[in-house]
Write an enzyme that holds these catalytic residues in place. Structure first.
Site, mmCIF file in Angstrom:
data_model
loop_
_atom_site.group_PDB
_atom_site.id
_atom_site.type_symbol
_atom_site.label_atom_id
_atom_site.label_comp_id
_atom_site.label_asym_id
_atom_site.label_seq_id
_atom_site.Cartn_x
_atom_site.Cartn_y
_atom_site.Cartn_z
ATOM 1 N N GLU A 153 -2.586 9.135 7.816
ATOM 2 C CA GLU A 153 -1.121 8.932 7.842
ATOM 3 C C GLU A 153 -0.471 9.781 8.943
ATOM 4 O O GLU A 153 0.527 9.379 9.540
ATOM 5 C CB GLU A 153 -0.505 9.297 6.485
ATOM 6 C CG GLU A 153 -0.785 8.293 5.378
ATOM 7 C CD GLU A 153 0.015 6.995 5.511
ATOM 8 O OE1 GLU A 153 1.216 7.041 5.745
ATOM 9 O OE2 GLU A 153 -0.608 5.910 5.393
ATOM 10 N N ASP A 157 0.857 -1.194 0.000
ATOM 11 C CA ASP A 157 0.000 0.000 0.000
ATOM 12 C C ASP A 157 0.885 1.233 0.000
ATOM 13 O O ASP A 157 2.067 1.163 0.362
ATOM 14 C CB ASP A 157 -0.930 0.017 1.226
ATOM 15 C CG ASP A 157 -1.885 1.213 1.195
ATOM 16 O OD1 ASP A 157 -2.375 1.568 0.114
ATOM 17 O OD2 ASP A 157 -2.129 1.814 2.260
ATOM 18 N N SER A 158 0.294 2.360 -0.355
ATOM 19 C CA SER A 158 1.035 3.624 -0.286
ATOM 20 C C SER A 158 1.424 3.944 1.158
ATOM 21 O O SER A 158 2.351 4.707 1.385
ATOM 22 C CB SER A 158 0.168 4.753 -0.838
ATOM 23 O OG SER A 158 -1.009 4.857 -0.060
ATOM 24 N N CYS A 199 -4.245 -1.441 -2.192
ATOM 25 C CA CYS A 199 -4.384 0.002 -2.408
ATOM 26 C C CYS A 199 -5.295 0.179 -3.613
ATOM 27 O O CYS A 199 -4.962 -0.275 -4.721
ATOM 28 C CB CYS A 199 -2.997 0.592 -2.695
ATOM 29 S SG CYS A 199 -3.030 2.341 -3.122
ATOM 30 N N HIS A 257 -7.369 2.690 3.460
ATOM 31 C CA HIS A 257 -7.202 3.463 4.700
ATOM 32 C C HIS A 257 -8.550 3.644 5.427
ATOM 33 O O HIS A 257 -8.582 3.799 6.641
ATOM 34 C CB HIS A 257 -6.654 4.867 4.409
ATOM 35 C CG HIS A 257 -5.175 4.933 4.169
ATOM 36 N ND1 HIS A 257 -4.579 4.365 3.072
ATOM 37 C CD2 HIS A 257 -4.172 5.511 4.896
ATOM 38 C CE1 HIS A 257 -3.269 4.609 3.109
ATOM 39 N NE2 HIS A 257 -2.998 5.296 4.208
ATOM 40 N N CYS A 281 -11.044 2.728 -0.390
ATOM 41 C CA CYS A 281 -9.645 3.054 -0.083
ATOM 42 C C CYS A 281 -9.323 2.246 1.163
ATOM 43 O O CYS A 281 -10.109 2.253 2.122
ATOM 44 C CB CYS A 281 -9.490 4.549 0.187
ATOM 45 S SG CYS A 281 -7.890 4.989 0.924
HETATM 46 N N1 DGL Z 1 -4.863 2.967 0.745
HETATM 47 C C1 DGL Z 1 -4.820 3.664 -0.523
HETATM 48 C C2 DGL Z 1 -6.057 3.286 -1.324
HETATM 49 O O1 DGL Z 1 -6.642 2.232 -1.069
HETATM 50 C C3 DGL Z 1 -4.575 5.103 -0.251
HETATM 51 C C4 DGL Z 1 -4.121 5.854 -1.442
HETATM 52 C C5 DGL Z 1 -3.367 7.122 -1.171
HETATM 53 O O2 DGL Z 1 -2.200 7.013 -0.773
HETATM 54 O O3 DGL Z 1 -3.919 8.192 -1.408
HETATM 55 O O4 DGL Z 1 -6.469 3.978 -2.226
#
Ligand code: DGL
Length: 270
Positions: A162, A7-8, A70, A196, A194
């Site tokens: 974050e 993931d990011s 992600c 997150h 997402c």
């Molecule tokens: N968890 C990522 C997603 O599912 C977050 C993306 C981001 O870094 O903006 O889209």
């Protein structure tokens, strides 16, 4: 026999947790690209480049199969990776399809023509890049007809998570839900598009109301991975160690992860 989870940033940990609960014996290598998060405001080319680099890093850990936990990477990069970049013997899977199969009451891998489904009004909460890609609507159209999707780009929410700012994150969830409800007052289902966002699932459910069924991906992705590995056991890579890697500061990332998941997690530098 390790599998990579990418993931990011912190969001993919929701998917990691569900996979680990379902397959406790499976070594997992997590990679959060926290130094470059959020991805949701980046261009598709940028997301593609960063996602390929992270995937290659997970191959170095013996993960032949990488889950893009992600949505932004799944929406903006996955298809291009599969069509023009992925070498023989490696696999990259995204998080959209299991969710859409659940929403449209399909078995995994059921590719029969689109049909009418029970749910007609769906609210989609996702990053600006995921919303702009329209990947969710595209995948849905392959499987269902007559479903009205209203998408809300949730600017700022990934940054707040974050940063570990739960107060700001809650305020943003409530204002994004309100904005969506102005355009679709009575969604039947809401998709947390997402990884997150499940970290704020309680607030989403509260703001949407108890009659709205909220779909999040973690368990659905874990269940479909289990099914995939049962059918293709060769894709358990040679890696044997479970690890948490980050491109960011391992101490800071570990402390935010511990805060959100309420379980101690130690990161190492990627
Ligand atoms: N968890 C990522 C997603 O599912 C977050 C993306 C981001 O870094 O903006 O889209």
């Amino acid at each position: 026999m390790a599998v990579g989870v990418f993931d990011s940033g912190l969001g993919g940990l929701t998917v990691h947790q569900a996979i680990a609960a379902r397959m406790p014996g499976l070594p997992l290598v997590y990679l959060g690209d926290n130094a470059n998060a959020p991805y949701g405001t980046r261009t598709p080319d940028d997301i593609f480049r960063l996602t390929c680099a992270a995937t290659e890093r997970l191959w170095e850990e013996g993960c032949d199969l990488v889950i893009l936990a992600c949505n932004t990477a799944s929406a903006a990069a996955l298809r291009r990776m599969q069509e023009s970049w992925l070498p023989e013997g490696k696999r990259v899977l995204g998080v959209f399809v299991p969710l859409i199969e659940a929403l449209t009451e399909r078995q995994w891998g059921d590719n029969s023509p689109p049909r009418e489904v029970a749910v007609k009004h769906v609210a989609l909460f996702a990053t600006p890049a995921t919303v702009a890609s329209r990947a969710f609507q595209r995948e849905l159209a392959f499987r269902a007809i007559g479903v009205d999707v209203e998408a809300q780009p949730c600017g700022g929410l990934v940054d707040a998570i974050e940063d570990g700012d739960e107060i700001l994150a809650e305020a943003l969830v409530r204002s994004h839900v309100e904005a969506l409800k102005r355009r679709m007052p009575h969604p039947q289902a809401a998709v947390l598009g997402c990884t997150h966002y499940p970290l704020m699932a309680r607030v989403f459910q509260d703001a949407l109301g108890k009659d709205v069924k909220v779909f999040s991906q973690a368990d659905l992705v874990a269940a479909s991975l289990q099914d995939y590995l049962a059918r293709r056991p060769a894709f358990r890579g040679p890696g044997e160690q479970s690890l948490f890697l980050t491109s960011g500061d391992p101490v800071r990332v570990g402390s935010k992860a511990t805060q959100f998941l309420r379980a101690p997690i130690t990161f190492e530098a990627a």
